[in-house]
Structure formats: structure tokens, C-alpha cells
Enzyme design. Structure first.
Site, short mmCIF file in Angstrom:
data_model
loop_
_atom_site.label_atom_id
_atom_site.label_comp_id
_atom_site.label_asym_id
_atom_site.label_seq_id
_atom_site.Cartn_x
_atom_site.Cartn_y
_atom_site.Cartn_z
N ASP B 59 -12.72 -29.13 -4.75
CA ASP B 59 -13.65 -27.99 -4.70
C ASP B 59 -13.14 -26.86 -5.59
O ASP B 59 -13.89 -26.25 -6.34
CB ASP B 59 -13.78 -27.49 -3.25
CG ASP B 59 -14.36 -28.54 -2.33
OD1 ASP B 59 -15.41 -29.10 -2.69
OD2 ASP B 59 -13.76 -28.82 -1.27
N HIS B 119 -5.68 -13.08 -4.79
CA HIS B 119 -6.84 -12.29 -5.20
C HIS B 119 -7.95 -13.20 -5.73
O HIS B 119 -9.12 -13.09 -5.31
CB HIS B 119 -6.41 -11.27 -6.27
CG HIS B 119 -7.56 -10.53 -6.88
ND1 HIS B 119 -7.93 -9.27 -6.48
CD2 HIS B 119 -8.44 -10.89 -7.86
CE1 HIS B 119 -8.99 -8.89 -7.19
NE2 HIS B 119 -9.31 -9.84 -8.04
N GLU B 120 -7.59 -14.10 -6.63
CA GLU B 120 -8.61 -14.97 -7.24
C GLU B 120 -9.28 -15.86 -6.19
O GLU B 120 -10.48 -16.12 -6.26
CB GLU B 120 -8.00 -15.82 -8.35
CG GLU B 120 -7.45 -15.03 -9.53
CD GLU B 120 -8.45 -14.07 -10.15
OE1 GLU B 120 -9.67 -14.34 -10.10
OE2 GLU B 120 -8.01 -13.01 -10.66
N HIS B 123 -12.27 -14.46 -4.69
CA HIS B 123 -13.51 -14.71 -5.46
C HIS B 123 -14.01 -16.13 -5.23
O HIS B 123 -15.21 -16.36 -5.10
CB HIS B 123 -13.24 -14.52 -6.96
CG HIS B 123 -12.94 -13.11 -7.37
ND1 HIS B 123 -13.72 -12.04 -7.02
CD2 HIS B 123 -11.92 -12.60 -8.11
CE1 HIS B 123 -13.20 -10.93 -7.52
NE2 HIS B 123 -12.11 -11.24 -8.19
N HIS B 129 -15.15 -7.67 -6.02
CA HIS B 129 -14.09 -6.65 -6.01
C HIS B 129 -14.38 -5.55 -4.99
O HIS B 129 -15.51 -5.09 -4.87
CB HIS B 129 -13.93 -6.03 -7.41
CG HIS B 129 -13.17 -6.92 -8.34
ND1 HIS B 129 -13.40 -6.95 -9.68
CD2 HIS B 129 -12.20 -7.81 -8.11
CE1 HIS B 129 -12.59 -7.84 -10.25
NE2 HIS B 129 -11.85 -8.37 -9.30
N ASP B 281 12.62 12.14 11.24
CA ASP B 281 11.16 12.12 11.42
C ASP B 281 10.46 13.04 10.41
O ASP B 281 9.38 12.72 9.93
CB ASP B 281 10.79 12.58 12.84
CG ASP B 281 11.31 11.63 13.89
OD1 ASP B 281 11.36 10.43 13.62
OD2 ASP B 281 11.66 12.11 14.99
N ASP B 330 5.88 14.56 13.38
CA ASP B 330 5.69 13.47 12.39
C ASP B 330 5.99 13.96 10.98
O ASP B 330 6.57 13.25 10.16
CB ASP B 330 4.24 12.98 12.40
CG ASP B 330 3.86 12.27 13.68
OD1 ASP B 330 4.77 11.76 14.36
OD2 ASP B 330 2.66 12.24 13.98
#
Lengths: 84, 369
Positions: B59, B119-120, B123, B129, B281, B330
Site C-alpha cells: 500500500d 511526518h510523511e 500525509h 499540513h 522554580d 511558577d
């Protein structure tokens, strides 16, 4: 602010044209002749540039500013960002 | 995420792939491993399975090729396009082409095959994208650490919109890209930087807009390629035009975009923290006094930048010097004489002269949301 140094490429206009043709379905306008064709080309480029800038989260100016050209120079996937 | 126009998808869930040829840049085992890992990323979150075949048509046919290779999408030498893939379908559908003119690696040098393959494959499975900069499906190559090679929640949402979730009861979750206008946004660290303010979260910095620019979200490595992800504290020592970034018991210093040499250094040796302090922190330099406050759990330490030593009498409870902001911080920065403390979903504007909290704000109040 320490924006990274950026050298404007000599062939920026050609690079923009090629990039938008490759990834933003900007049709080649070589066959369009005359003033109307040139105006149409200009507005299409602006429109596609805005599309590209919005996609990448850049400031949407429709102009090939340094940030936009820098983004265009990055290595990337060859699949277009918009459907052909 | 963006689905490929027309929503093409594979109708069967058991897909095959074949690696038609191999790049000489890596061993065959490395290529096999990179491609297999890329498939695993997507199979972990969907019902899809992928089997490797060594002969005949599969495929998803994978090849390394260069220049004009007969599919109307030529490559043009090194850089530029690294690879491309075709949407689900018969024949060339689903196939992936890597540009052999690139140098392929299995590490952090350009270009990491696992990352590009993952990534490809997105697709090949029907994703287009994404404009989420933290997504694997973002079109530009950006790998700074191995942590970068994983699916984001945006990728997972996209692929599950096509194929549904995995039947595996333990579902991996993807990383979220910070959303500047999310009122639940929290920060790892905040620092001033030559008059601006830079908010840090995971791999990203956020930079508020000004009258001439929009708020900006981008990778920290755009400015400082050698800083680690997940910084925990940062402050600007403006007198030296230095910013110091902290993670664990180490810190790094930069001037502008220049990483200063000799770092990372130990917070124990440089600042005199005891070994029991394993990370910081938050930190802020007070220009008026030349002192830097370090926030560690529910305590503060005060460091004299000019004497280069900790002040006597510290550590103290945070409330001793900064009443009203709670027992944990934080992130913190100073601007126009005020201190801005961030804790969870709250921001406190604090006046150090009167030692009072002036205002409670949303954490993302700086982004013009």
C-alpha cells in the site's frame, strides 16, 4: 530585541514566486500578458502571501518581509500547504 | 489539524509497506528502524496496523530518490524539499519519496529520517499540513531534541478524526502546543529581555505584541539552539546584558542570541545552593537592589549579584518577603518597578515597595486576548 541576523536573498522576488507556486497553488503567470495580467499577478501574490503568513503564524502583511523570507528558506515537506 | 481535501482514507486497517531502496547515508538496519518507529507513532493512536513486505506492491511504497523522478514533483538538490508523500489511494497513493540529495541521519543532525518519515506518513494516511507549530504535521523541519519526535495532540486529533482511536485501552496522549489566549495557560519561566518580556513554556516562547507587532509563539531554539526544552526558571541580569536559564541543577547564560561559553554550570557551585536544592522554580533580578530572588518550593533565597554570594538570613518562607502570593511560584518577572508573579492560573501584580499585591490578573493578560 535580538532578532537573528538575516541576509535578504538577492533573488527574493523569484524565491517568493517559486515558493507560492510550489506550496500555495499560485499559478504560473508567465502566460498572462499586459497590464491587467501584471496587476492580477500582483494581487494574487499578495493574497497568497497573506495566506502563507497566516498559516505560519507570522504577521499578516502580504509583503515578503524578513520573517516571511526566513520561513520560506527553511527546509520542509514538499507537499503543498493548500490543495492544488 | 487539516484533513486532505476530499477526505481520502484507507478503507482497510491492515496496511502494508515496502522499502524499495535504501539511502547510503545510514545502515539498512537504521533505515528499517526509523521507518518502523514512524509507523508505530501512528499505529499507537489508531486501529491501523502496518506490516513490512519485502517484495511486490505494498500500500505504501517508500523510496529514496533525487531530482526529477517521474511524479511531476521533482526534488531540486539539497535543502528545500526534503520529502513528499501521496494521499491514500491505489498505485502511487500513499507512497513516500525521500530526497536522496539530503543527508539522512538517525540523530539530531540534519535531517532525521524518523522525524521526516513520521511526518510523511501523516500525509500517506490522509492528513494535510497543520498550522500548529508544535504538530508533527507542521510543514517545516524542526528537530532540536529527541523529545521533538512525537505526535502532538493536534496530530492525534487529526488522525483519529479519520480512523477513530486505537482499541488499545492505554491511549498515548500528545503534547499540547501552548495557546496564548487559553485562560488556563501556565508558564515554566518568564524573563525580561532588553525591554521585552519573554514567556517560556515547554519548547516554546511567547512574546507579547506591541503597537507594531502581533503576539508571537515560536520555538525557543529559534533564538538559542543549544538550550534544553522545559526550562524551569529564567531571569535577566540587565547590568551585564545577560539572561540566565535554569533547568534542574544547571543553568545557561546568553547575551542577545549568543550562548555564552562555559555553560551549563552548576547552581550549587555558582550560587552556593546546598545540594538539597535540586531545581529552581522561578527567579527575578531586582534592579534597585542588585539582588536576585530564587524561588524554591515554598522558600526564597536572595543572591547578591555584585558580591556574588547568598545573603545571610535566607532561605525564608516566600510569604516573609512577598506576602499574599502563596507558597509556590511558577514564574516571575519585573517590569516598571512591579513584580508579576505567576502561580497556576493566577497572576499577581506586586508592589515591592509596599509589599502588597495590587491586582489579580489572568495569566495571559499580556497577550491582548
Amino acid at each position: 530585541f535580538p532578532a537573528r541576523s538575516f541576509k535578504m536573498p538577492k533573488d527574493a522576488e523569484q524565491m517568493v514566486q517559486q515558493y507560492l507556486e510550489n506550496y500555495y497553488d499560485l499559478k504560473s503567470v508567465g502566460e498572462q500578458i499586459g497590464q491587467i495580467g501584471r496587476q492580477r499577478k500582483g494581487s494574487l501574490v499578495v493574497e497568497k502571501l497573506k495566506q502563507m503568513q497566516k498559516f505560519f503564524g507570522l504577521k499578516v502583511t502580504g509583503k515578503p518581509d524578513a520573517e516571511t523570507l526566513k520561513m520560506m528558506q527553511q527546509a520542509r515537506c514538499g507537499v503543498p500547504d493548500v490543495a492544488a | 489539524y487539516v484533513l486532505t481535501q476530499g477526505n481520502p482514507r484507507w478503507e482497510q486497517t491492515q496496511l502494508t509497506y515496502r522499502i524499495e531502496n535504501y539511502t547510503p547515508d545510514l545502515s539498512r538496519a537504521d533505515v528499517d528502524h526509523a521507518i518502523e518507529k514512524a509507523f508505530q507513532l501512528w499505529s499507537a493512536v489508531t486501529p491501523l496496523t502496518f506490516s513490512k513486505v519485502s517484495e511486490g506492491l505494498a500500500d505504501i511504497m517508500i523510496s529514496f530518490t533525487r531530482g526529477d523522478h517521474g511524479d511531476n514533483s521533482p526534488f531540486y538538490g539539497p535543502e528545500g524539499d526534503l520529502a513528499h508523500a501521496f494521499q491514500p489511494g491505489p498505485h502511487i497513493g500513499g507512497d513516500i519519496h525521500f530526497d536522496e540529495d539530503e543527508t539522512w541521519t538517525n540523530d539530531l543532525r540534519h535531517y532525521n529520517l524518523f522525524y521526516v518519515a513520521a511526518h510523511e506518513l501523516g500525509h500517506s494516511l490522509g492528513l494535510s499540513h497543520s498550522n500548529d507549530i508544535g504538530a508533527l504535521m507542521y510543514p517545516n523541519y524542526n528537530v532540536n531534541s529527541y523529545d521533538d519526535i512525537q505526535l502532538s495532540q493536534d496530530d492525534i486529533n487529526g488522525i483519529q478524526a479519520i480512523y477513530g482511536p486505537s482499541k488499545n485501552p492505554s491511549q498515548p496522549t500528545g503534547r499540547q502546543t501552548p495557546q496564548m489566549c487559553d485562560s488556563k495557560l501556565t508558564f515554566d519561566a518568564i524573563t525580561t529581555l532588553r525591554g521585552e518580556v519573554m514567556f517560556l513554556k515547554d519548547r516554546f516562547y511567547m512574546r507579547p505584541g506591541s503597537h507594531y507587532s502581533e503576539p508571537e509563539l515560536h520555538y525557543i531554539n529559534v533564538f538559542w539552539p543549544n538550550l534544553p526544552n522545559g526550562l524551569q526558571a529564567a531571569y535577566e541580569f540587565a547590568d551585564r546584558d545577560e539572561i540566565r536559564f535554569f533547568k534542574g541543577n544547571e543553568y545557561w547564560a546568553v547575551r542577545g542570541t549568543e550562548m555564552l561559553p562555559g555553560y551549563p554550570r552548576s547552581i550549587h557551585r555558582s550560587f552556593g545552593f546546598p545540594r538539597s536544592v535540586e531545581n529552581i522554580d522561578a527567579a527575578v533580578f531586582e534592579e534597585n537592589t542588585g539582588k536576585t530572588y530564587f524561588f524554591v518550593a515554598d522558600k526564597i533565597w536572595r543572591y547578591d549579584e555584585y558580591k556574588q554570594s547568598m545573603d545571610a538570613g535566607y532561605p525564608k518562607q516566600i510569604a516573609a518577603d512577598f506576602p499574599g502570593i502563596g507558597n509556590h511560584v511558577d514564574a516571575v518577572f519585573q517590569k516598571n518597578g512591579f513584580l508579576y508573579f505567576f502561580r497556576g492560573r493566577r497572576q499577581y501584580k506586586f508592589d515591592p515597595r509596599t509589599k502588597r499585591v495590587l491586582t489579580l490578573l489572568k495569566p495571559n493578560s499580556w497577550f491582548n486576548c
